[in-house]
Scaffold this motif. Sequence first.
Motif, mmCIF file in Angstrom:
data_model
loop_
_atom_site.group_PDB
_atom_site.id
_atom_site.type_symbol
_atom_site.label_atom_id
_atom_site.label_comp_id
_atom_site.label_asym_id
_atom_site.label_seq_id
_atom_site.Cartn_x
_atom_site.Cartn_y
_atom_site.Cartn_z
ATOM 1 N N VAL A 13 -48.210 26.340 26.432
ATOM 2 C CA VAL A 13 -47.722 27.392 25.536
ATOM 3 C C VAL A 13 -46.818 26.759 24.470
ATOM 4 C CG1 VAL A 13 -46.386 29.531 25.387
ATOM 5 C CG2 VAL A 13 -47.828 29.087 27.396
ATOM 6 N N PRO A 14 -47.261 26.768 23.217
ATOM 7 C CA PRO A 14 -46.426 26.177 22.165
ATOM 8 C C PRO A 14 -45.308 27.134 21.747
ATOM 9 C CG PRO A 14 -48.436 27.018 21.203
ATOM 10 C CD PRO A 14 -48.536 27.259 22.700
ATOM 11 N N TYR A 15 -44.359 26.622 21.043
ATOM 12 C CA TYR A 15 -43.241 27.363 20.454
ATOM 13 C C TYR A 15 -42.328 27.986 21.511
ATOM 14 C CZ TYR A 15 -46.111 26.649 16.359
ATOM 15 O OH TYR A 15 -46.884 26.076 15.398
ATOM 16 N N LEU A 16 -42.867 28.799 22.395
ATOM 17 C CA LEU A 16 -42.042 29.406 23.432
ATOM 18 C C LEU A 16 -41.470 28.322 24.341
ATOM 19 C CD1 LEU A 16 -40.951 32.030 24.538
ATOM 20 C CD2 LEU A 16 -43.070 32.300 25.846
ATOM 21 N N ARG A 17 -42.296 27.286 24.621
ATOM 22 C CA ARG A 17 -41.806 26.159 25.414
ATOM 23 C C ARG A 17 -40.672 25.449 24.679
ATOM 24 N NH1 ARG A 17 -45.138 21.828 24.516
ATOM 25 N NH2 ARG A 17 -43.427 20.734 23.578
ATOM 26 N N SER A 18 -40.834 25.240 23.386
ATOM 27 C CA SER A 18 -39.783 24.594 22.596
ATOM 28 C C SER A 18 -38.530 25.463 22.537
ATOM 29 C CB SER A 18 -40.287 24.311 21.183
ATOM 30 O OG SER A 18 -41.357 23.393 21.234
ATOM 31 N N LEU A 19 -38.714 26.762 22.437
ATOM 32 C CA LEU A 19 -37.570 27.685 22.455
ATOM 33 C C LEU A 19 -36.838 27.588 23.783
ATOM 34 C CD1 LEU A 19 -35.897 29.977 21.193
ATOM 35 C CD2 LEU A 19 -37.596 31.572 22.135
ATOM 36 N N CYS A 20 -37.603 27.484 24.848
ATOM 37 C CA CYS A 20 -37.021 27.358 26.183
ATOM 38 C C CYS A 20 -36.183 26.084 26.286
ATOM 39 C CB CYS A 20 -38.153 27.337 27.203
ATOM 40 S SG CYS A 20 -37.685 27.931 28.798
ATOM 41 N N TRP A 21 -36.688 24.984 25.738
ATOM 42 C CA TRP A 21 -35.927 23.737 25.730
ATOM 43 C C TRP A 21 -34.634 23.928 24.938
ATOM 44 C CZ3 TRP A 21 -34.122 20.683 21.793
ATOM 45 C CH2 TRP A 21 -33.574 19.463 22.171
ATOM 46 N N THR A 22 -34.721 24.587 23.795
ATOM 47 C CA THR A 22 -33.542 24.831 22.963
ATOM 48 C C THR A 22 -32.516 25.658 23.713
ATOM 49 O OG1 THR A 22 -34.901 24.714 20.961
ATOM 50 C CG2 THR A 22 -32.756 25.789 20.758
ATOM 51 N N VAL A 23 -32.969 26.665 24.431
ATOM 52 C CA VAL A 23 -32.059 27.497 25.225
ATOM 53 C C VAL A 23 -31.368 26.652 26.292
ATOM 54 C CG1 VAL A 23 -31.974 29.407 26.898
ATOM 55 C CG2 VAL A 23 -33.237 29.671 24.753
ATOM 56 N N SER A 24 -32.114 25.734 26.920
ATOM 57 C CA SER A 24 -31.495 24.884 27.945
ATOM 58 C C SER A 24 -30.411 23.994 27.341
ATOM 59 C CB SER A 24 -32.550 24.048 28.677
ATOM 60 O OG SER A 24 -33.000 22.954 27.912
ATOM 61 N N VAL A 25 -30.650 23.483 26.146
ATOM 62 C CA VAL A 25 -29.643 22.653 25.473
ATOM 63 C C VAL A 25 -28.436 23.504 25.082
ATOM 64 C CG1 VAL A 25 -29.183 21.231 23.433
ATOM 65 C CG2 VAL A 25 -31.277 20.901 24.743
ATOM 66 N N LEU A 26 -28.677 24.725 24.665
ATOM 67 C CA LEU A 26 -27.549 25.628 24.371
ATOM 68 C C LEU A 26 -26.707 25.867 25.624
ATOM 69 C CD1 LEU A 26 -29.224 28.219 21.978
ATOM 70 C CD2 LEU A 26 -27.543 26.455 21.389
ATOM 71 N N GLY A 27 -27.365 25.933 26.776
ATOM 72 C CA GLY A 27 -26.622 26.045 28.034
ATOM 73 C C GLY A 27 -25.706 24.855 28.248
ATOM 74 N N LEU A 28 -26.212 23.661 27.972
ATOM 75 C CA LEU A 28 -25.378 22.457 28.090
ATOM 76 C C LEU A 28 -24.207 22.502 27.106
ATOM 77 C CD1 LEU A 28 -28.130 19.697 28.409
ATOM 78 C CD2 LEU A 28 -26.761 20.716 30.255
ATOM 79 N N ILE A 29 -24.471 22.993 25.915
ATOM 80 C CA ILE A 29 -23.400 23.094 24.907
ATOM 81 C C ILE A 29 -22.329 24.070 25.368
ATOM 82 C CG2 ILE A 29 -22.885 23.866 22.551
ATOM 83 C CD1 ILE A 29 -25.663 22.651 21.774
ATOM 84 N N LEU A 30 -22.734 25.185 25.960
ATOM 85 C CA LEU A 30 -21.744 26.136 26.494
ATOM 86 C C LEU A 30 -20.887 25.481 27.570
ATOM 87 C CD1 LEU A 30 -23.845 29.422 26.797
ATOM 88 C CD2 LEU A 30 -22.043 28.919 25.128
ATOM 89 N N MET A 31 -21.515 24.691 28.418
ATOM 90 C CA MET A 31 -20.767 23.988 29.441
ATOM 91 C C MET A 31 -19.778 23.016 28.825
ATOM 92 S SD MET A 31 -23.874 23.253 32.154
ATOM 93 C CE MET A 31 -22.868 22.582 33.496
ATOM 94 N N LEU A 32 -20.214 22.315 27.791
ATOM 95 C CA LEU A 32 -19.348 21.352 27.108
ATOM 96 C C LEU A 32 -18.174 22.057 26.432
ATOM 97 C CD1 LEU A 32 -18.790 18.444 26.244
ATOM 98 C CD2 LEU A 32 -20.299 18.844 24.278
ATOM 99 N N VAL A 33 -18.441 23.169 25.791
ATOM 100 C CA VAL A 33 -17.366 23.932 25.128
ATOM 101 C C VAL A 33 -16.338 24.370 26.152
ATOM 102 C CG1 VAL A 33 -16.866 26.127 23.957
ATOM 103 C CG2 VAL A 33 -18.757 24.673 23.154
ATOM 104 N N ARG A 34 -16.765 24.844 27.305
ATOM 105 C CA ARG A 34 -15.830 25.247 28.354
ATOM 106 C C ARG A 34 -15.015 24.048 28.849
ATOM 107 N NH1 ARG A 34 -12.341 28.629 30.696
ATOM 108 N NH2 ARG A 34 -12.430 28.526 32.940
ATOM 109 N N LEU A 35 -15.650 22.907 28.932
ATOM 110 C CA LEU A 35 -14.960 21.713 29.414
ATOM 111 C C LEU A 35 -13.886 21.253 28.430
ATOM 112 C CD1 LEU A 35 -14.766 19.476 31.569
ATOM 113 C CD2 LEU A 35 -16.458 18.202 30.232
ATOM 114 N N LEU A 36 -14.219 21.277 27.152
ATOM 115 C CA LEU A 36 -13.291 20.787 26.139
ATOM 116 C C LEU A 36 -12.276 21.834 25.778
ATOM 117 C CD1 LEU A 36 -15.842 18.911 23.855
ATOM 118 C CD2 LEU A 36 -14.426 17.973 25.680
#
Length: 132
Positions: free
Chosen positions: A109-132
């Motif tokens: 599935v194109p595009y939706l898979r890439s969106l899913c990856w982007t969402v996962s990276v946003l999750g990591l960014i949220l974790m980083l923001v909470r840490l900092l």
Amino acid sequence: MPTLPNELVLLGWSTILLVVYIMTEGQTATRDRGLGWNAGPRDGKAKPLGVLAGRAQRALRNFQETYPAFIALALALAVSGRTGGLGEAGAWTWFAARIVYLPLYLLGVPYLRSLCWTVSVLGLILMLVRLL
């Protein structure tokens, strides 16, 4: 017994998710290359992977690219006492996106898979923001 922060609980569950990715890759590759190849020393040139096994291999590699960051952030949040809030939301976001990512990749599935990856990276960014 004290309860664990959800970030650490998800770290435990993420290990199971890693095994699912590994087993999916291994099973699809074995289907294409045969049990003898999988059980043997895998010397020499391997038979090319089919479409599904190639997707499983790339999905695993993609998981392994973000997994170290998730581990580090989950542990850092727990050690620093900054669990909960955005960090917990980010951990759940990363975990859920990584669950959805595998079947999307396997199905091609194109595009939706890439969106899913982007969402996962946003999750990591949220974790980083909470840490900092």
